[in-house]
Design a protein around this motif. Structure first.
Motif, PDB file in Angstrom:
ATOM      1  N   VAL A 230      -3.488   5.650   5.379  1.00 17.72           N
ATOM      2  CA  VAL A 230      -2.887   4.634   4.525  1.00 17.72           C
ATOM      3  C   VAL A 230      -2.993   5.140   3.096  1.00 17.72           C
ATOM      4  CG1 VAL A 230      -3.003   2.254   3.702  1.00 17.72           C
ATOM      5  CG2 VAL A 230      -3.449   2.761   6.112  1.00 17.72           C
ATOM      6  N   LEU A 231      -1.838   5.232   2.446  1.00 23.34           N
ATOM      7  CA  LEU A 231      -1.783   5.677   1.060  1.00 23.34           C
ATOM      8  C   LEU A 231      -1.719   4.445   0.165  1.00 23.34           C
ATOM      9  CD1 LEU A 231       1.026   8.365   1.495  1.00 23.34           C
ATOM     10  CD2 LEU A 231      -1.456   8.680   1.728  1.00 23.34           C
ATOM     11  N   THR A 232      -2.592   4.392  -0.825  1.00 20.35           N
ATOM     12  CA  THR A 232      -2.503   3.357  -1.849  1.00 20.35           C
ATOM     13  C   THR A 232      -1.792   4.002  -3.027  1.00 20.35           C
ATOM     14  OG1 THR A 232      -4.540   2.323  -1.096  1.00 20.35           O
ATOM     15  CG2 THR A 232      -3.788   1.757  -3.314  1.00 20.35           C
ATOM     16  N   VAL A 233      -0.689   3.415  -3.432  1.00 19.36           N
ATOM     17  CA  VAL A 233       0.181   4.002  -4.437  1.00 19.36           C
ATOM     18  C   VAL A 233      -0.103   3.394  -5.803  1.00 19.36           C
ATOM     19  CG1 VAL A 233       2.592   4.395  -5.078  1.00 19.36           C
ATOM     20  CG2 VAL A 233       1.947   4.356  -2.667  1.00 19.36           C
ATOM     21  N   GLY A 234      -0.149   4.249  -6.815  1.00 19.37           N
ATOM     22  CA  GLY A 234      -0.256   3.803  -8.199  1.00 19.37           C
ATOM     23  C   GLY A 234      -1.669   3.602  -8.680  1.00 19.37           C
TER      24      GLY A 234
ATOM     25  N   PHE B 156      -4.279  13.039   0.786  1.00 16.32           N
ATOM     26  CA  PHE B 156      -3.008  13.149   0.088  1.00 16.32           C
ATOM     27  C   PHE B 156      -3.220  13.011  -1.420  1.00 16.32           C
ATOM     28  CE2 PHE B 156       1.672  12.062  -0.103  1.00 16.32           C
ATOM     29  CZ  PHE B 156       2.094  13.173   0.590  1.00 16.32           C
ATOM     30  N   GLY B 157      -4.463  13.220  -1.849  1.00 17.79           N
ATOM     31  CA  GLY B 157      -4.823  13.075  -3.246  1.00 17.79           C
ATOM     32  C   GLY B 157      -4.155  14.077  -4.173  1.00 17.79           C
ATOM     33  N   TRP B 158      -3.546  15.112  -3.620  1.00 17.93           N
ATOM     34  CA  TRP B 158      -2.847  16.090  -4.453  1.00 17.93           C
ATOM     35  C   TRP B 158      -1.537  15.535  -5.000  1.00 17.93           C
ATOM     36  CZ3 TRP B 158       1.958  17.417  -2.627  1.00 17.93           C
ATOM     37  CH2 TRP B 158       2.205  17.180  -1.272  1.00 17.93           C
TER      38      TRP B 158
ATOM     39  N   PRO C 221       0.567  13.023  -7.211  1.00 15.52           N
ATOM     40  CA  PRO C 221       0.228  12.204  -8.381  1.00 15.52           C
ATOM     41  C   PRO C 221       0.488  10.700  -8.217  1.00 15.52           C
ATOM     42  CG  PRO C 221       2.236  13.464  -8.795  1.00 15.52           C
ATOM     43  CD  PRO C 221       1.669  13.952  -7.486  1.00 15.52           C
ATOM     44  N   ALA C 222       1.327  10.289  -7.295  1.00 10.40           N
ATOM     45  CA  ALA C 222       1.601   8.861  -7.112  1.00 10.40           C
ATOM     46  C   ALA C 222       0.551   8.176  -6.241  1.00 10.40           C
ATOM     47  CB  ALA C 222       2.981   8.656  -6.491  1.00 10.40           C
ATOM     48  N   VAL C 223      -0.284   8.971  -5.573  1.00  9.15           N
ATOM     49  CA  VAL C 223      -1.253   8.413  -4.628  1.00  9.15           C
ATOM     50  C   VAL C 223      -2.588   8.206  -5.317  1.00  9.15           C
ATOM     51  CG1 VAL C 223      -2.493   8.818  -2.464  1.00  9.15           C
ATOM     52  CG2 VAL C 223      -0.064   9.411  -2.656  1.00  9.15           C
ATOM     53  N   HIS C 224      -3.020   6.954  -5.348  1.00  8.11           N
ATOM     54  CA  HIS C 224      -4.313   6.614  -5.936  1.00  8.11           C
ATOM     55  C   HIS C 224      -5.448   6.898  -4.945  1.00  8.11           C
ATOM     56  CE1 HIS C 224      -7.431   4.495  -8.116  1.00  8.11           C
ATOM     57  NE2 HIS C 224      -7.689   3.831  -7.017  1.00  8.11           N
ATOM     58  N   ALA C 225      -5.242   6.559  -3.679  1.00 10.06           N
ATOM     59  CA  ALA C 225      -6.283   6.729  -2.663  1.00 10.06           C
ATOM     60  C   ALA C 225      -5.651   6.912  -1.296  1.00 10.06           C
ATOM     61  CB  ALA C 225      -7.211   5.517  -2.645  1.00 10.06           C
ATOM     62  N   THR C 226      -6.383   7.631  -0.448  1.00 11.83           N
ATOM     63  CA  THR C 226      -5.973   7.832   0.942  1.00 11.83           C
ATOM     64  C   THR C 226      -7.137   7.432   1.831  1.00 11.83           C
ATOM     65  OG1 THR C 226      -4.716   9.790   0.271  1.00 11.83           O
ATOM     66  CG2 THR C 226      -5.083   9.502   2.626  1.00 11.83           C
ATOM     67  N   SER C 227      -6.859   6.634   2.850  1.00 15.87           N
ATOM     68  CA  SER C 227      -7.860   6.340   3.872  1.00 15.87           C
ATOM     69  C   SER C 227      -7.199   6.579   5.217  1.00 15.87           C
ATOM     70  CB  SER C 227      -8.361   4.905   3.758  1.00 15.87           C
ATOM     71  OG  SER C 227      -7.295   3.993   3.962  1.00 15.87           O
ATOM     72  N   GLY C 228      -7.992   6.874   6.220  1.00 15.63           N
ATOM     73  CA  GLY C 228      -7.386   7.112   7.519  1.00 15.63           C
ATOM     74  C   GLY C 228      -8.409   7.415   8.580  1.00 15.63           C
ATOM     75  N   ALA C 229      -7.892   7.753   9.749  1.00 16.00           N
ATOM     76  CA  ALA C 229      -8.742   8.066  10.895  1.00 16.00           C
ATOM     77  C   ALA C 229      -8.039   9.096  11.761  1.00 16.00           C
ATOM     78  CB  ALA C 229      -9.022   6.803  11.705  1.00 16.00           C
ATOM     79  N   GLY C 230      -8.814   9.965  12.365  1.00 14.94           N
ATOM     80  CA  GLY C 230      -8.265  10.912  13.323  1.00 14.94           C
ATOM     81  C   GLY C 230      -8.093  12.325  12.810  1.00 14.94           C
TER      82      GLY C 230
END
Length: 179
Positions: free
Chosen positions: A75-79, A53-55, A57-66
């Motif tokens: 899980v989106l880390t915001v800011g 979800f890095g495209w 602008p509010a999302v600093h990082a995305t981690s996940g599985a599947g």
């Protein structure tokens, strides 16, 4: 006996206005669209991976599985690093139709003032070339009871979701251009 039913019906009718006022929040819906100069396959290549979800602008990082499988999580880390998080699960994915649907499983209402949130992201061909991206969601306000505080009412929820969608779609216009 007949009078008893009439009296009961009259009593029920008299209660209807009070029942309407006592009912809780209404499910809200938001749809935001944008037109892009790029062809759908190019846009889908950028936004079609649920795990990236890095495209936005509010999302600093995305981690996940599947990956893009049903029940995949992210899980989106915001800011910024260490910022608030939003946990989501994928419940529909169709690469051929360039669409996926997900729901939030965990978010603090201070981050996004909603509950029971689901969303759909779709890329469609635009007549005359280019793409149409549609992002729509349905949710309840962040405060489930009557008389919500202003920051958790329907208007706040609609404004927040609309702002999230618009920021993401504006970033796509910046990246791919408008037709």
């Amino acid at each position: 006996m007949r009078m008893g039913r009439r009296a009961a019906l009259a009593g029920l009718v008299a209660l209807l206005p009070a029942m309407a006022l006592a009912h809780g929040p209404t499910r809200q819906k938001v749809t935001v669209t944008t037109e892009l100069a790029a062809e759908p396959a190019e846009v889908w290549a950028a936004i079609g991976n649920f795990q990236d979800f890095g495209w936005h602008p509010a999302v600093h990082a995305t981690s996940g599985a599947g990956g893009n499988e049903i029940d995949a999580t992210r899980v989106l880390t915001v800011g910024e690093a260490g910022g608030p998080t939003i946990a989501e699960v994928l419940y529909k994915y169709d690469a051929d139709k360039m669409t996926y649907s997900y729901r939030i499983t965990e978010v603090a209402v201070e981050v996004l003032p909603v509950t029971n949130y689901s969303s759909h992201l779709t890329v469609k061909p635009r007549e005359g070339g280019g793409s149409l991206v549609e992002w729509r969601g349905a949710f309840y306000r962040g405060y489930p009871n009557n008389d919500p505080p202003p920051e958790l009412n329907d208007e706040a929820a609609i404004a927040a979701v609309t702002a999230v969608y618009q920021a993401g779609l504006d970033a796509l216009v910046d990246r791919f251009g408008a037709p």
